[in-house]
Design a protein around this motif. Structure first.
Motif, PDB file in Angstrom:
ATOM      1  N   LEU A 188      13.266   7.325  11.845  1.00 36.27           N
ATOM      2  CA  LEU A 188      12.266   6.265  11.714  1.00 36.27           C
ATOM      3  C   LEU A 188      11.008   6.786  11.025  1.00 36.27           C
ATOM      4  CD1 LEU A 188      12.567   4.576  15.235  1.00 36.27           C
ATOM      5  CD2 LEU A 188      13.473   3.711  13.068  1.00 36.27           C
ATOM      6  N   ALA A 189      10.576   7.981  11.398  1.00 32.64           N
ATOM      7  CA  ALA A 189       9.389   8.558  10.757  1.00 32.64           C
ATOM      8  C   ALA A 189       9.630   8.782   9.269  1.00 32.64           C
ATOM      9  CB  ALA A 189       9.021   9.873  11.446  1.00 32.64           C
ATOM     10  N   ARG A 190      10.831   9.219   8.931  1.00 31.59           N
ATOM     11  CA  ARG A 190      11.158   9.446   7.518  1.00 31.59           C
ATOM     12  C   ARG A 190      11.130   8.136   6.736  1.00 31.59           C
ATOM     13  NH1 ARG A 190      14.844  12.525   8.532  1.00 31.59           N
ATOM     14  NH2 ARG A 190      16.685  11.167   8.466  1.00 31.59           N
ATOM     15  N   ARG A 191      11.667   7.074   7.319  1.00 31.96           N
ATOM     16  CA  ARG A 191      11.640   5.764   6.648  1.00 31.96           C
ATOM     17  C   ARG A 191      10.189   5.323   6.414  1.00 31.96           C
ATOM     18  NH1 ARG A 191      15.998   7.263   6.196  1.00 31.96           N
ATOM     19  NH2 ARG A 191      17.976   6.292   6.838  1.00 31.96           N
ATOM     20  N   LEU A 192       9.336   5.530   7.396  1.00 31.67           N
ATOM     21  CA  LEU A 192       7.944   5.112   7.255  1.00 31.67           C
ATOM     22  C   LEU A 192       7.233   5.929   6.181  1.00 31.67           C
ATOM     23  CD1 LEU A 192       7.058   4.625  11.027  1.00 31.67           C
ATOM     24  CD2 LEU A 192       7.313   2.823   9.308  1.00 31.67           C
TER      25      LEU A 192
ATOM     26  N   SER B 187       0.820  -1.217   0.000  1.00 29.76           N
ATOM     27  CA  SER B 187       0.000   0.000   0.000  1.00 29.76           C
ATOM     28  C   SER B 187       0.848   1.258   0.000  1.00 29.76           C
ATOM     29  CB  SER B 187      -0.916   0.013   1.229  1.00 29.76           C
ATOM     30  OG  SER B 187      -0.168   0.270   2.411  1.00 29.76           O
ATOM     31  N   GLY B 188       2.123   1.130   0.351  1.00 30.63           N
ATOM     32  CA  GLY B 188       3.022   2.275   0.392  1.00 30.63           C
ATOM     33  C   GLY B 188       2.941   3.093   1.662  1.00 30.63           C
ATOM     34  N   ARG B 189       2.152   2.642   2.655  1.00 27.64           N
ATOM     35  CA  ARG B 189       1.977   3.419   3.885  1.00 27.64           C
ATOM     36  C   ARG B 189       3.100   3.200   4.887  1.00 27.64           C
ATOM     37  NH1 ARG B 189      -2.835   0.342   7.261  1.00 27.64           N
ATOM     38  NH2 ARG B 189      -2.471   2.097   8.671  1.00 27.64           N
ATOM     39  N   GLY B 190       3.936   2.185   4.640  1.00 27.66           N
ATOM     40  CA  GLY B 190       4.965   1.851   5.609  1.00 27.66           C
ATOM     41  C   GLY B 190       4.411   0.960   6.700  1.00 27.66           C
ATOM     42  N   ALA B 191       5.293   0.278   7.409  1.00 27.89           N
ATOM     43  CA  ALA B 191       4.840  -0.667   8.430  1.00 27.89           C
ATOM     44  C   ALA B 191       5.802  -0.688   9.605  1.00 27.89           C
ATOM     45  CB  ALA B 191       4.697  -2.073   7.844  1.00 27.89           C
ATOM     46  N   ILE B 192       5.228  -0.906  10.784  1.00 30.03           N
ATOM     47  CA  ILE B 192       5.993  -1.061  12.020  1.00 30.03           C
ATOM     48  C   ILE B 192       5.713  -2.448  12.571  1.00 30.03           C
ATOM     49  CG2 ILE B 192       6.413  -0.187  14.352  1.00 30.03           C
ATOM     50  CD1 ILE B 192       4.970   2.441  13.356  1.00 30.03           C
TER      51      ILE B 192
ATOM     52  N   ALA C 236       3.199   5.284  14.511  1.00 31.64           N
ATOM     53  CA  ALA C 236       2.052   4.914  13.682  1.00 31.64           C
ATOM     54  C   ALA C 236       1.080   6.076  13.560  1.00 31.64           C
ATOM     55  CB  ALA C 236       1.358   3.691  14.280  1.00 31.64           C
ATOM     56  N   GLN C 237       0.832   6.758  14.661  1.00 30.63           N
ATOM     57  CA  GLN C 237      -0.097   7.889  14.646  1.00 30.63           C
ATOM     58  C   GLN C 237       0.475   9.057  13.844  1.00 30.63           C
ATOM     59  OE1 GLN C 237      -2.598  10.581  17.902  1.00 30.63           O
ATOM     60  NE2 GLN C 237      -0.992   9.233  18.585  1.00 30.63           N
ATOM     61  N   ARG C 238       1.772   9.254  13.965  1.00 24.14           N
ATOM     62  CA  ARG C 238       2.418  10.397  13.312  1.00 24.14           C
ATOM     63  C   ARG C 238       2.533  10.223  11.806  1.00 24.14           C
ATOM     64  NH1 ARG C 238       8.449  12.291  15.341  1.00 24.14           N
ATOM     65  NH2 ARG C 238       9.028  13.637  13.585  1.00 24.14           N
ATOM     66  N   THR C 239       2.728   8.983  11.345  1.00 25.10           N
ATOM     67  CA  THR C 239       3.029   8.749   9.928  1.00 25.10           C
ATOM     68  C   THR C 239       1.923   8.037   9.160  1.00 25.10           C
ATOM     69  OG1 THR C 239       4.062   6.578  10.307  1.00 25.10           O
ATOM     70  CG2 THR C 239       5.474   8.554  10.529  1.00 25.10           C
ATOM     71  N   GLY C 240       0.963   7.443   9.865  1.00 21.95           N
ATOM     72  CA  GLY C 240      -0.054   6.655   9.190  1.00 21.95           C
ATOM     73  C   GLY C 240       0.382   5.243   8.853  1.00 21.95           C
TER      74      GLY C 240
END
Length: 321
Positions: A180-184, A110-115, A222-226
């Motif tokens: 980390l936020a940038r990677r996501l 989806s391109g949203r990134g994952a944790i 997760a909240q900050r980046t979606g």
């Protein structure tokens, strides 16, 4: 002197154990675990105390056997990790069985990134190598600095050799959370070990009926980046490491940012608790974990944490606060 001995022990593990036949390494790990368990040191006693929360109905004899199995599982982690750099892709694939892969694949596509957020269960390094080599997802993680610095460098090189990008939690000019936020936001994957943060920044959660504190980082990111936040549990089943990737945790609506972080972290803790209850021997928590076990004053707590610091446990940390 102690730091030099610790580093020498790790260096010998990486140099020697990968040369021995696997059955020999397995037997050696069990014997070391049994000797350590019989000595009833601080780590074993704390493990047993932690397991008593997971299995409150267990008798003292049953808890003893469970802690012995826990020490064998813990040593298995280290024996495997020392040999992991020489395992080929086929061997890594053969040693992993994972449920819920579709959740991770969907998030990445989806391109949203994952944790991926894990407790101290099973073999985090083997699972990470499997994600890189079998699923093809390189990822970023975080490591706490170890003493001596040369030991930290060894662990960074080891994990980078498995295909991970490793960020130092402290001691560098970069912002860990920012990176980390940038990677996501780039649609990438990050993996964090996140079941223990006893600092003032840790969020209070209920875990097996008592209060502990866990890192705010996974939920906040997760909240900050979606990005999709997916709790994972790991456990051993015979010669295989099993894993379960749970569906993404939904972001609650109608709450302020702080309350959302707490709610998501509690949900993550509940999922981990269910996995640990099923496989308590594979939860490698040899340190104080619940607030009730901590010293009553900040000064006493800091002194106790320094006294009980264990390089083998710290090497597995990876939690942004």
């Amino acid at each position: 002197m102690r730091e030099k001995l610790v580093e020498s022990g790790y260096a010998a593990g990486w140099a020697v154990l990968k040369l021995l036949p696997e059955p020999v390494v397995g037997v050696l790990g069990d014997r070391i675990a049994d000797v350590t368990w019989r000595r009833r040191g601080r780590g074993v006693l704390q493990l047993e105390k932690n397991l008593a929360r997971v299995r409150p109905e267990a008798s003292p004899a049953e808890l003893g056997e469970l802690s012995r199995a826990g020490m064998r599982s813990y040593l298995r982690y280290w024996m495997e990790s020392f040999r992991l750099p020489v395992w080929n892709d086929r061997k890594i694939a053969d040693r992993m069985r994972v449920d819920g892969i579709e959740h991770l694949v969907a998030a990445m596509e989806s391109g949203r990134g994952a944790i991926i957020a894990l407790p101290h269960m099973g073999n985090w390094d083997l699972a990470g190598a499997w994600v890189v080599r079998h699923l093809g997802f390189n990822f970023t993680t975080v490591a706490e600095r170890l003493k001596p610095e040369s030991l930290f460098d060894r662990f960074v090189a080891y994990r980078e050799g498995l295909g991970m990008e490793v960020l130092a939690l402290t001691g560098s000019d970069i912002s860990v959370i920012g990176t980390l936020a940038r990677r996501l936001r780039q649609g990438k994957l990050i993996c964090l070990v996140g079941d223990r943060d006893l600092s003032a920044a840790g969020l209070p959660v209920e875990f097996f009926g008592e209060t502990t504190r866990m890192p705010a980082g996974p939920a906040a990111l997760a909240q900050r980046t979606g990005a999709a936040l997916m709790p994972v549990t790991l456990w051993y089943e015979g010669p295989v490491l099993r894993g379960r990737i749970n569906p993404p945790i939904e972001v609650p609506t109608g709450l302020d940012r702080s309350a959302v972080n707490v709610a998501m972290t509690q949900r993550m803790a509940d999922i981990w608790a269910a996995g640990i209850a099923e496989h308590p021997q594979d939860w490698h928590m040899l340190q104080r974990f619940w607030v009730a076990d901590l010293p009553s004053t900040p000064v006493a707590q800091a002194a106790a944490d320094e006294k009980s610091a264990d390089s083998t446990s710290d090497a597995r940390q990876g939690e942004p606060r």
